[in-house]
Design a protein around this motif. Structure first.
Motif, PDB file in Angstrom:
ATOM      1  N   ALA A   5       0.836  -1.210   0.000  1.00  0.00           N
ATOM      2  CA  ALA A   5       0.000   0.000   0.000  1.00  0.00           C
ATOM      3  C   ALA A   5       0.865   1.253   0.000  1.00  0.00           C
ATOM      4  O   ALA A   5       0.581   2.221  -0.716  1.00  0.00           O
ATOM      5  CB  ALA A   5      -0.932   0.001   1.210  1.00  0.00           C
ATOM      6  N   MET A   6       1.948   1.222   0.780  1.00  0.00           N
ATOM      7  CA  MET A   6       2.823   2.384   0.865  1.00  0.00           C
ATOM      8  C   MET A   6       3.606   2.584  -0.433  1.00  0.00           C
ATOM      9  O   MET A   6       3.761   3.720  -0.896  1.00  0.00           O
ATOM     10  CB  MET A   6       3.740   2.237   2.077  1.00  0.00           C
ATOM     11  N   ILE A   7       4.067   1.500  -1.027  1.00  0.00           N
ATOM     12  CA  ILE A   7       4.785   1.614  -2.297  1.00  0.00           C
ATOM     13  C   ILE A   7       3.837   2.077  -3.404  1.00  0.00           C
ATOM     14  O   ILE A   7       4.196   2.923  -4.226  1.00  0.00           O
ATOM     15  CB  ILE A   7       5.471   0.278  -2.648  1.00  0.00           C
ATOM     16  N   ALA A   8       2.610   1.548  -3.414  1.00  0.00           N
ATOM     17  CA  ALA A   8       1.618   1.991  -4.405  1.00  0.00           C
ATOM     18  C   ALA A   8       1.333   3.485  -4.250  1.00  0.00           C
ATOM     19  O   ALA A   8       1.276   4.221  -5.236  1.00  0.00           O
ATOM     20  CB  ALA A   8       0.332   1.184  -4.260  1.00  0.00           C
ATOM     21  N   ALA A   9       1.161   3.930  -3.007  1.00  0.00           N
ATOM     22  CA  ALA A   9       0.883   5.348  -2.758  1.00  0.00           C
ATOM     23  C   ALA A   9       2.047   6.220  -3.205  1.00  0.00           C
ATOM     24  O   ALA A   9       1.850   7.313  -3.749  1.00  0.00           O
ATOM     25  CB  ALA A   9       0.589   5.570  -1.272  1.00  0.00           C
ATOM     26  N   TRP A  10       3.255   5.745  -3.024  1.00  0.00           N
ATOM     27  CA  TRP A  10       4.450   6.500  -3.380  1.00  0.00           C
ATOM     28  C   TRP A  10       4.676   6.533  -4.888  1.00  0.00           C
ATOM     29  O   TRP A  10       5.065   7.549  -5.442  1.00  0.00           O
ATOM     30  CB  TRP A  10       5.646   5.887  -2.671  1.00  0.00           C
ATOM     31  N   THR A  11       4.398   5.418  -5.558  1.00  0.00           N
ATOM     32  CA  THR A  11       4.735   5.308  -6.979  1.00  0.00           C
ATOM     33  C   THR A  11       3.560   5.685  -7.865  1.00  0.00           C
ATOM     34  O   THR A  11       3.363   6.854  -8.187  1.00  0.00           O
ATOM     35  CB  THR A  11       5.251   3.892  -7.305  1.00  0.00           C
ATOM     36  N   GLN A  13       0.350   5.960  -7.511  1.00  0.00           N
ATOM     37  CA  GLN A  13      -0.738   6.811  -7.039  1.00  0.00           C
ATOM     38  C   GLN A  13      -0.282   8.241  -6.753  1.00  0.00           C
ATOM     39  O   GLN A  13      -1.110   9.139  -6.653  1.00  0.00           O
ATOM     40  CB  GLN A  13      -1.382   6.202  -5.790  1.00  0.00           C
ATOM     41  N   ASP A  14       1.007   8.433  -6.566  1.00  0.00           N
ATOM     42  CA  ASP A  14       1.582   9.760  -6.295  1.00  0.00           C
ATOM     43  C   ASP A  14       0.919  10.487  -5.134  1.00  0.00           C
ATOM     44  O   ASP A  14       0.704  11.697  -5.171  1.00  0.00           O
ATOM     45  CB  ASP A  14       1.534  10.652  -7.552  1.00  0.00           C
ATOM     46  N   THR A  15       0.590   9.741  -4.072  1.00  0.00           N
ATOM     47  CA  THR A  15      -0.059  10.364  -2.914  1.00  0.00           C
ATOM     48  C   THR A  15       0.845  10.406  -1.692  1.00  0.00           C
ATOM     49  O   THR A  15       0.436  10.930  -0.657  1.00  0.00           O
ATOM     50  CB  THR A  15      -1.365   9.636  -2.553  1.00  0.00           C
ATOM     51  N   GLY A  16       2.036   9.857  -1.764  1.00  0.00           N
ATOM     52  CA  GLY A  16       2.974   9.902  -0.640  1.00  0.00           C
ATOM     53  C   GLY A  16       3.117   8.564   0.052  1.00  0.00           C
ATOM     54  O   GLY A  16       2.134   7.880   0.325  1.00  0.00           O
TER      55      GLY A  16
END
Length: 157
Positions: A5-11, A13-16
């Motif tokens: 989830a964190m890697i998806a948000a960072w990459t 999804q561009d949400t951090g």
């Protein structure tokens, strides 16, 4: 699951990177840290973290995962599941947890604790494909963990 989830948000999804932890913390706290994390990611600072909310989000997430995992482990033991059948059943359990969370647990928790839309609509905010894959990974990890022999067990013939 959380790392994905964190890697998806960072990459993509561009949400951090830490936004998922802040998002989960919105269960009990204002969503300010989540919004700050997301806004900073949009300006190029993908690793903004508010330690208190992030830690709270991690604890909430781990405890919920442990609770669902314990329920599955009891059922798997009663059903005497082993090996590949255990891993497959746990992966399916991840899909069950996805459905329960998306349409029952998260809306209920949001109503009870005032988490509002960030919690009740978490699956749609994260994106259903990502949220679904997170839960499949949770189930797979749970199954592999339960299927692994305890490190302290030795064969005694």
């Amino acid at each position: 699951m959380a790392l994905y989830a964190m890697i998806a948000a960072w990459t993509y999804q561009d949400t951090g990177f830490f936004t998922p932890l802040h998002h989960i913390a919105s269960t009990f706290a204002a969503s300010d840290s989540m919004m700050t994390s997301m806004q900073n990611a949009m300006t190029g600072s993908a690793f903004t973290v508010a330690l208190g909310p992030a830690a709270a989000g991690a604890v909430i997430h781990m405890m919920v995962g442990a609770m669902y995992g314990a329920v599955f482990a009891v059922g798997a033991r009663l059903a005497r599941l082993r090996g590949a059948a255990l891993v497959a059943a746990a992966t399916v359990w991840g899909l069950v947890v996805f459905a329960l969370s998306t349409w029952i647990s998260l809306p209920l928790v949001a109503a009870l604790f005032g988490g509002g839309d960030p919690i009740s609509d978490m699956a749609s905010m994260v994106g259903y494909p990502t949220f679904l894959l997170e839960h499949v990974l949770y189930g797979l990890g749970l199954g592999l963990l339960l299927a692994a022999p305890p490190a302290f067990r030795r064969h005694r013939g």
